[in-house]
Design a protein around this motif. Structure first.
Motif, short mmCIF file in Angstrom:
data_model
loop_
_atom_site.label_atom_id
_atom_site.label_comp_id
_atom_site.label_asym_id
_atom_site.label_seq_id
_atom_site.Cartn_x
_atom_site.Cartn_y
_atom_site.Cartn_z
N GLY A 235 0.77 -1.23 0.00
CA GLY A 235 0.00 0.00 0.00
C GLY A 235 0.81 1.28 0.00
O GLY A 235 0.27 2.36 0.26
N THR A 236 2.10 1.20 -0.31
CA THR A 236 2.95 2.39 -0.34
C THR A 236 2.77 3.16 -1.65
O THR A 236 2.77 2.55 -2.73
CB THR A 236 4.43 1.99 -0.20
N VAL A 237 2.60 4.47 -1.57
CA VAL A 237 2.53 5.30 -2.77
C VAL A 237 3.94 5.50 -3.29
O VAL A 237 4.79 6.08 -2.62
CB VAL A 237 1.85 6.65 -2.48
N VAL A 238 4.22 4.99 -4.49
CA VAL A 238 5.58 4.99 -5.02
C VAL A 238 5.77 5.92 -6.21
O VAL A 238 6.88 6.07 -6.71
CB VAL A 238 6.00 3.56 -5.43
N GLY A 239 4.69 6.57 -6.66
CA GLY A 239 4.83 7.49 -7.79
C GLY A 239 3.49 7.80 -8.41
O GLY A 239 2.43 7.59 -7.79
N ASP A 240 3.52 8.34 -9.61
CA ASP A 240 2.29 8.62 -10.35
C ASP A 240 2.50 8.26 -11.81
O ASP A 240 3.63 8.26 -12.31
CB ASP A 240 1.89 10.10 -10.22
N SER A 241 1.42 7.93 -12.47
CA SER A 241 1.51 7.59 -13.89
C SER A 241 0.16 7.73 -14.54
O SER A 241 -0.86 7.90 -13.86
CB SER A 241 2.03 6.15 -14.07
N GLY A 242 0.16 7.69 -15.85
CA GLY A 242 -1.07 7.82 -16.61
C GLY A 242 -0.75 8.14 -18.05
O GLY A 242 0.40 8.04 -18.49
N PHE A 243 -1.76 8.52 -18.79
CA PHE A 243 -1.58 8.93 -20.17
C PHE A 243 -1.66 10.45 -20.25
O PHE A 243 -2.20 11.11 -19.36
CB PHE A 243 -2.66 8.29 -21.05
N HIS A 244 -1.12 11.00 -21.31
CA HIS A 244 -1.14 12.45 -21.47
C HIS A 244 -2.53 12.97 -21.81
O HIS A 244 -2.77 14.17 -21.76
CB HIS A 244 -0.14 12.87 -22.55
N GLY A 245 -3.42 12.08 -22.16
CA GLY A 245 -4.78 12.45 -22.52
C GLY A 245 -5.44 11.31 -23.24
O GLY A 245 -4.88 10.19 -23.33
N PRO A 246 -6.63 11.51 -23.77
CA PRO A 246 -7.31 10.45 -24.53
C PRO A 246 -6.53 10.09 -25.79
O PRO A 246 -5.63 10.83 -26.21
CB PRO A 246 -8.67 11.09 -24.89
N PRO A 247 -6.87 8.98 -26.44
CA PRO A 247 -6.19 8.61 -27.69
C PRO A 247 -6.40 9.68 -28.75
O PRO A 247 -7.46 10.32 -28.81
CB PRO A 247 -6.86 7.29 -28.09
N SER A 248 -5.40 9.88 -29.59
CA SER A 248 -5.53 10.80 -30.70
C SER A 248 -6.42 10.18 -31.77
O SER A 248 -6.80 9.01 -31.69
CB SER A 248 -4.16 11.10 -31.30
N GLU A 249 -6.76 10.97 -32.78
CA GLU A 249 -7.59 10.45 -33.87
C GLU A 249 -6.91 9.28 -34.58
O GLU A 249 -7.58 8.42 -35.14
CB GLU A 249 -7.89 11.57 -34.86
N ALA A 250 -5.59 9.27 -34.53
CA ALA A 250 -4.84 8.18 -35.16
C ALA A 250 -4.71 6.97 -34.24
O ALA A 250 -4.08 5.97 -34.61
CB ALA A 250 -3.45 8.67 -35.57
N GLY A 251 -5.28 7.06 -33.02
CA GLY A 251 -5.23 5.93 -32.09
C GLY A 251 -3.95 5.85 -31.29
O GLY A 251 -3.58 4.77 -30.81
N VAL A 252 -3.29 6.99 -31.08
CA VAL A 252 -2.03 7.03 -30.33
C VAL A 252 -2.28 7.48 -28.90
O VAL A 252 -2.93 8.50 -28.66
CB VAL A 252 -1.01 7.96 -31.01
N LEU A 253 -1.76 6.72 -27.95
CA LEU A 253 -1.77 7.08 -26.53
C LEU A 253 -0.34 7.31 -26.09
O LEU A 253 0.55 6.50 -26.39
CB LEU A 253 -2.36 5.95 -25.69
N GLU A 254 -0.10 8.40 -25.35
CA GLU A 254 1.25 8.65 -24.84
C GLU A 254 1.28 8.43 -23.33
O GLU A 254 0.45 8.97 -22.60
CB GLU A 254 1.73 10.06 -25.17
N TYR A 257 5.12 8.52 -16.55
CA TYR A 257 5.22 7.94 -15.21
C TYR A 257 6.39 8.58 -14.47
O TYR A 257 7.40 8.99 -15.05
CB TYR A 257 5.40 6.41 -15.28
N THR A 258 6.24 8.69 -13.16
CA THR A 258 7.29 9.22 -12.30
C THR A 258 7.36 8.36 -11.05
O THR A 258 6.32 8.05 -10.44
CB THR A 258 7.00 10.67 -11.88
N VAL A 259 8.55 7.99 -10.65
CA VAL A 259 8.75 7.21 -9.43
C VAL A 259 9.33 8.12 -8.35
O VAL A 259 10.25 8.90 -8.61
CB VAL A 259 9.69 6.01 -9.67
N VAL A 260 8.76 8.06 -7.15
CA VAL A 260 9.30 8.81 -6.02
C VAL A 260 10.78 8.44 -5.87
O VAL A 260 11.13 7.25 -5.92
CB VAL A 260 8.51 8.47 -4.74
N PRO A 261 11.69 9.42 -5.71
CA PRO A 261 13.13 9.14 -5.70
C PRO A 261 13.57 7.97 -4.83
O PRO A 261 14.40 7.16 -5.24
CB PRO A 261 13.73 10.47 -5.23
N GLU A 262 13.02 7.86 -3.64
CA GLU A 262 13.50 6.80 -2.74
C GLU A 262 13.07 5.40 -3.17
O GLU A 262 13.57 4.40 -2.64
CB GLU A 262 13.03 7.06 -1.31
#
Length: 337
Positions: A235-254, A257-262
């Protein structure tokens, strides 16, 4: 067995680590003082052990974290050097400075192709010097100095002894706004989980401010953007992640992610990216997953390499920093269709 014992005895007498004895049919089992000498002594590591060069040490620490010990373990072949590295967390790796481009390319290619098929106990390539533009699009960038083609491998998967698991917790607009304002307690309360203080660092606040505005202006982006990454089962929070937004019209998802330094260099980035790729693969309209990685982010370059991302371009400039753009099919098994 006779050859094994005689080789060991010969090596011991010569104070060397190994020898080979060629036992022939008709040779006596017992030792014959005047018999044929079929033992060939094998020289061990050079007696003039070479200290790990500074630039190679920098290269290694960018890939695996702080190194506390480096012992040269080079074998017979001249021109190349091998060091046995020990990390601050107890991990161990081999770092090899190859004799030249051909040897470097051959070993990197092996690590990236057939070596993994041998099983979990085989060496796993962690990073490779690619500054001279080898024909290895997935090799990891890491400048180690003139004439120093280098690679580092984790033995017996010691870099990542266990596979990490993460789950994602939504950060809605209110949580993101609180974090952007430096309110860790408010952001944690809105998210329903105790977030790490890294979530209110300067860079995090800037990113969360952008994401808060993004999903306020376009609520359809909310299911895709930043989540807190929580390690399971602790249950430790180790970072954050996700997509930059919804898929583009061409179907691209970017992905992002970031990991807490420790918690870096422990496999959490890989766990986050794996979860994001699984989400992308489950979306019917998504065809491509993109990742943009700073050219000097050795660890993240190694992470995307593990998932068969291919470099397709770059962004930025030398003043503001270069970033490489990678892509891979959202559903690799359908790539040929």
């Amino acid at each position: 067995m006779v050859a094994y014992c005689r080789a060991g005895l010969g090596a011991n007498r010569a104070r060397l680590p190994a020898a080979v004895h060629f036992q022939q049919p008709g040779d006596t089992v017992e030792h014959t003082p005047n018999g044929p000498d079929r033992t060939r002594l094998l020289p061990g590591p050079p007696t003039d052990a070479v200290e790990l060069p500074h630039q190679l040490g920098v290269f290694a620490e960018k890939a695996v974290g702080r190194i506390v010990a480096a012992a040269e373990v080079s074998w017979v072949r001249t021109g190349s050097r091998v060091w046995w590295l020990t990390g601050a967390g107890g991990g161990t790796w081999y770092l090899k400075r190859h004799r030249g481009r051909t040897c470097h390319e051959r070993e990197v290619t092996a690590h990236e192709s057939w070596v993994p098929a041998l099983g979990r106990q085989t060496p796993r390539l962690v990073a490779a010097d690619d500054q001279r533009k080898l024909a290895q699009p997935r090799a990891v960038m890491g400048w180690t100095g003139p004439s120093a083609w280098a690679s580092i491998a984790a033995m017996n998967n010691e870099l990542l002894p266990t596979v990490k698991q993460v789950r994602f917790v939504e950060l809605n607009a209110k949580a993101l706004r609180a974090l952007a304002n430096g309110d860790l307690a408010g952001g944690s309360a809105e998210a329903g989980i105790a977030l790490h203080e890294h979530f209110v660092s300067d860079r995090a606040r800037m990113i969360f401010d952008y994401r808060a505005k993004q999903i306020t202006e376009d609520p359809s982006a909310a299911p895709w953007t930043t989540r807190a990454a929580v390690s399971e089962p602790d249950g430790t929070v180790v970072g954050d992640s996700g997509f930059h937004g919804p898929p583009s019209e061409a179907g691209v998802l970017e992905v992002g992610y970031t990991v807490v330094p420790e918690y870096r260099r422990q496999g959490y980035a890989r766990a986050m990216l794996k979860a994001l790729l699984e989400r992308a693969a489950a979306e019917p309209g998504v065809t491509t997953v993109r990742a943009t990685v700073a050219a000097d982010n050795i660890a993240s370059l190694a992470t995307v390499a593990c998932f068969d991302f291919q470099r397709v371009g770059e962004r930025g400039n030398e003043r503001d920093g270069i970033a490489y753009v990678f892509e891979r099919p959202a559903k690799p098994d359908q790539q040929a269709e």
